[in-house]
Enzyme design. Structure first.
Site: not given
Ligand code: DGL
Length: 276
Positions: A70-71, A184
């Site tokens: 998760c970024n 993301c």
């Molecule tokens: N999947 C997450 C990312 O890569 C973010 C998702 C979220 O906002 O929860 O940033």
């Protein structure tokens, strides 16, 4: 090796899927923090608290390494977590470096999409300062896209219109941009739509390969020979027994086939979009 991979939700499955391709014999614990998704609209304090709980939980499961798939969570928490815990903790950041390197000989711009938190955190600004020396990257927050992914809404008019609207607000066209960075992990599900809207030639860059490659280096894993051959997940037990994985949603293990079917569908979707 036992590897913990976590995300706020189902975006991190794109990293898990990539890990299945390269390191199918390892053991995985996939943790989606479904109670708190989306992280991209939360405060720093909240995200630090959520990620700390998850890391403690995974350490309790005796993992050898943790991947923050998760970024958003990486940009807020990775330093705090590394200071606090001893095991290898790998993060993810928008793949701006490979995007810039790839677009070296092209005079079009690079569009980096991410959550609002990732866009406003210092980590991304620092990354851009380091790797985007010619200032070719523009940033675009996509606050609603995570919700569409969580609802498995990848193709509807609603999501198409949303993406179109976000692109048109900053004048994103195929004339202006050569490359789209998916900053993301949830954004991987929509690859066919980016192509439909921005054209077939748009280069789509995500951080999955780089992250999994790094994981292999850190743990000394050997990459499977035919790592790019297609995977077909037929039934829920394929993704549990077949790939030695336990799935958790905010601390609760998911074991019934009904609920696992969602993960099966999503992994098949990710497999479908993997080389788009
Ligand atoms: N999947 C997450 C990312 O890569 C973010 C998702 C979220 O906002 O929860 O940033």
């Amino acid at each position: 090796m036992r590897i913990g991979i976590f995300d706020s939700g189902i975006g991190g499955l794109s990293v898990l899927n990539e890990a299945y391709h390269r390191f199918p014999d390892e053991e995985y614990i996939f943790y989606a923090d479904t109670r708190h998704v989306p992280y991209g609209l939360k405060t720093e304090e909240e995200i630090k608290g959520f990620t700390d709980e998850i890391v403690k939980f995974l350490i309790g499961k005796k993992v050898d390494a943790i991947v923050i798939a998760c970024n958003t969570a990486t940009s807020v928490s990775v330093e705090m977590l590394r200071e606090k815990y001893d095991l290898p903790i790998l993060g993810m950041e928008p793949a701006v470096k490979p995007a810039v390197e790839n677009a070296e000989d092209c005079d079009k711009r690079i569009l980096v999409m991410a959550t609002p938190v990732t866009i406003r955190e210092k980590k991304l600004a620092n990354l851009l300062m380091r790797v985007d020396v010619k200032h070719r990257a523009d940033l675009l927050a996509m606050p609603e896209l995570v919700g569409f992914a969580e609802r498995e809404d990848y193709e509807s008019d609603a999501v198409k219109n949303y993406i179109r609207k976000q692109f048109s607000e900053i004048g994103a066209t195929e004339e202006k941009y050569s490359t789209l960075v998916l900053g993301c992990t949830h954004f991987n599900y929509f690859k066919p739509l980016y192509r439909e809207i921005l054209g077939e030639k748009m280069l789509l860059v995500d951080g999955n390969y780089g992250t999994v490659h790094h994981l292999g280096d850190v743990l000394g894993l050997n990459i499977k020979k035919d790592a790019d051959s297609k995977i077909i997940f037929n039934q829920p037990q394929d993704i549990v027994v077949g790939y030695h994985t336990s799935y958790y949603e905010s601390g609760d293990e998911i074991t019934d086939n009904n609920r696992l079917s969602k993960y099966l569908r999503m992994l098949n979707r990710l497999e479908f979009v993997r080389n788009i």
